[in-house]
Motif scaffolding. Sequence first.
Motif, PDB file in Angstrom:
ATOM      1  N   LYS A  91       9.322   4.867   3.477  1.00 48.90           N
ATOM      2  CA  LYS A  91       8.965   5.651   4.373  1.00 48.90           C
ATOM      3  C   LYS A  91       8.412   6.070   5.665  1.00 48.90           C
ATOM      4  O   LYS A  91       7.923   5.702   6.009  1.00 48.90           O
ATOM      5  N   GLU A  92       7.801   7.429   4.945  1.00 48.82           N
ATOM      6  CA  GLU A  92       7.131   8.142   6.187  1.00 48.82           C
ATOM      7  C   GLU A  92       5.528   6.894   5.858  1.00 48.82           C
ATOM      8  O   GLU A  92       4.804   7.617   6.730  1.00 48.82           O
ATOM      9  N   PHE A  93       4.943   6.818   5.325  1.00 48.86           N
ATOM     10  CA  PHE A  93       3.627   5.664   5.139  1.00 48.86           C
ATOM     11  C   PHE A  93       4.478   4.447   5.923  1.00 48.86           C
ATOM     12  O   PHE A  93       2.644   4.128   6.835  1.00 48.86           O
ATOM     13  N   VAL A  94       4.792   3.806   6.265  1.00 56.17           N
ATOM     14  CA  VAL A  94       5.206   2.453   7.035  1.00 56.17           C
ATOM     15  C   VAL A  94       5.299   3.048   8.391  1.00 56.17           C
ATOM     16  O   VAL A  94       4.714   2.174   8.781  1.00 56.17           O
ATOM     17  N   GLU A  95       5.964   4.431   7.939  1.00 55.62           N
ATOM     18  CA  GLU A  95       6.375   4.662   9.811  1.00 55.62           C
ATOM     19  C   GLU A  95       5.268   5.137  10.099  1.00 55.62           C
ATOM     20  O   GLU A  95       5.300   5.409  11.411  1.00 55.62           O
ATOM     21  N   ASN A  96       4.013   5.590   9.571  1.00 55.24           N
ATOM     22  CA  ASN A  96       2.610   6.650   9.795  1.00 55.24           C
ATOM     23  C   ASN A  96       1.497   6.423   8.810  1.00 55.24           C
ATOM     24  O   ASN A  96       1.419   6.629   8.092  1.00 55.24           O
ATOM     25  N   PRO A  97       1.614   4.657   8.849  1.00 55.17           N
ATOM     26  CA  PRO A  97       0.493   3.977   8.134  1.00 55.17           C
ATOM     27  C   PRO A  97      -0.832   4.876   8.656  1.00 55.17           C
ATOM     28  O   PRO A  97      -0.903   4.443   7.721  1.00 55.17           O
ATOM     29  N   GLU A  98      -1.309   5.563   9.035  1.00 61.06           N
ATOM     30  CA  GLU A  98      -3.006   6.581   8.953  1.00 61.06           C
ATOM     31  C   GLU A  98      -2.597   6.892   8.355  1.00 61.06           C
ATOM     32  O   GLU A  98      -4.206   7.621   7.315  1.00 61.06           O
TER      33      GLU A  98
ATOM     34  N   LYS B 166       0.544  -1.676   0.193  1.00 63.28           N
ATOM     35  CA  LYS B 166       0.006  -0.210  -0.101  1.00 63.28           C
ATOM     36  C   LYS B 166       0.522   0.960  -0.053  1.00 63.28           C
ATOM     37  O   LYS B 166       0.470   1.987  -0.300  1.00 63.28           O
ATOM     38  N   ALA B 167       1.862   1.053   0.285  1.00 67.96           N
ATOM     39  CA  ALA B 167       3.020   2.403   0.658  1.00 67.96           C
ATOM     40  C   ALA B 167       3.377   2.590  -0.596  1.00 67.96           C
ATOM     41  O   ALA B 167       3.826   3.726  -1.118  1.00 67.96           O
TER      42      ALA B 167
ATOM     43  N   GLY C  13      -7.883  -2.688  -0.287  1.00 66.41           N
ATOM     44  CA  GLY C  13      -7.938  -2.045   1.291  1.00 66.41           C
ATOM     45  C   GLY C  13      -6.437  -3.343   1.702  1.00 66.41           C
ATOM     46  O   GLY C  13      -5.808  -4.143   0.806  1.00 66.41           O
ATOM     47  N   PHE C  14      -5.952  -3.232   2.527  1.00 69.34           N
ATOM     48  CA  PHE C  14      -5.045  -4.131   3.116  1.00 69.34           C
ATOM     49  C   PHE C  14      -5.438  -5.305   3.337  1.00 69.34           C
ATOM     50  O   PHE C  14      -4.936  -5.939   2.583  1.00 69.34           O
ATOM     51  N   ALA C  15      -7.020  -6.024   3.850  1.00 67.13           N
ATOM     52  CA  ALA C  15      -6.965  -7.369   4.070  1.00 67.13           C
ATOM     53  C   ALA C  15      -7.114  -7.710   2.380  1.00 67.13           C
ATOM     54  O   ALA C  15      -6.277  -9.601   2.350  1.00 67.13           O
ATOM     55  N   GLN C  16      -7.307  -7.037   1.068  1.00 72.84           N
ATOM     56  CA  GLN C  16      -7.435  -7.161  -0.366  1.00 72.84           C
ATOM     57  C   GLN C  16      -6.396  -7.976  -0.118  1.00 72.84           C
ATOM     58  O   GLN C  16      -6.105  -8.935  -1.258  1.00 72.84           O
ATOM     59  N   VAL C  17      -5.320  -7.274  -0.320  1.00 75.05           N
ATOM     60  CA  VAL C  17      -3.684  -7.715  -0.296  1.00 75.05           C
ATOM     61  C   VAL C  17      -3.010  -8.719   0.279  1.00 75.05           C
ATOM     62  O   VAL C  17      -2.940  -9.795  -0.285  1.00 75.05           O
ATOM     63  N   GLU C  18      -4.024  -9.050   1.796  1.00 71.89           N
ATOM     64  CA  GLU C  18      -3.036 -10.032   2.149  1.00 71.89           C
ATOM     65  C   GLU C  18      -3.915 -11.606   1.622  1.00 71.89           C
ATOM     66  O   GLU C  18      -2.992 -12.389   1.406  1.00 71.89           O
TER      67      GLU C  18
END
Length: 324
Positions: free
Chosen positions: A311-318, A159-160, A210-215
């Motif tokens: 880096k910014e997206f993973v460090e702040n997933p929101e 997603k990032a 979304g996260f669930a669909q990727v997983e």
Amino acid sequence: PQASAPAQPAAPPAEKKAPAPTASTAIPDGLALAPSVRRLIAEKHLDVTKIQGTGPGGRISKGDILLHLEKAPAGIPEAPPVAAAPTFPAPVATEERKPMSPIRKRIAERLLASKQNTAMLTTFNEIDMSRAMAIRSLYKDAFQKRHGVALGFMSFFVKACVEALKEVPEINAFIDGNDLIYHNYQHIGVAVGTDRGLVVPVIRHAERMGFAQVEKAIVDYVAKIKENRLELADLEGGTFTVSNGGVYGSLLSTPILNTPQSGILGMHKIEKRPVVIDDQIVIRPMMYVALSYDHRVVDGKGAVTFLKRVKEFVENPERMALEV
């Protein structure tokens, strides 16, 4: 009567020979010593040049030997018996020749073509995984219960990358002859190691997921690979690739481009390291990330910007949920 020959005197009994002296305690030729003295010298490994004789003419007697031993009781230590070295059969050098499997041959061809036909360069950064790990730990049970799959870190990175590719579209582009083809969608390949070799199934339209669909997509591909149901269509059409060498313990590497793509992100092992935050040294779970890119398509500024945004997206997933 004829006189008989006088009786010959009986021969004296044969003397018992002393043990042969060693090279270090050899008795000089011509030195007159009684047999018992010779035997004692050989048994004790004595140096006769260091023994003072008190007999007639300086002859060494048994008493001289005993007196010498009292003054130097250690004498020359007897050499311990040397055990024979064990013998082993000489190792035999063997070789085994196997034909390359079709998939390994294809992988070799593609990797070689990637190295020869691209201007590949790699840039690096590191990511503090504290926030992502905390969110995963906080919501993993609820996520599993609602969606039926585990929440892994791969979905965070996919997603990032989707969000970062929107900002740096040249990394999502291909070279076709003299043209650049830009894609307004993100088909993300996920490298998976198998017994047969490395395969890269493609998560299509990851920007819509979304996260669930990727997983779920990743779990489905893993099941297909195990059951040997993976199709050629599952491996085609990717625009960018994510590879996770960290599952094998890799701390840092330079991933090779999956041509004709222009970029690949390498994830690595999460390891606690001291870092400076707000002028304080703290211990944080850190991950090195590497972006290999085709410099014919992507400039250094775009590559560094892309990796910084990941880096910014993973460090702040929101931020991914809020699209900021």
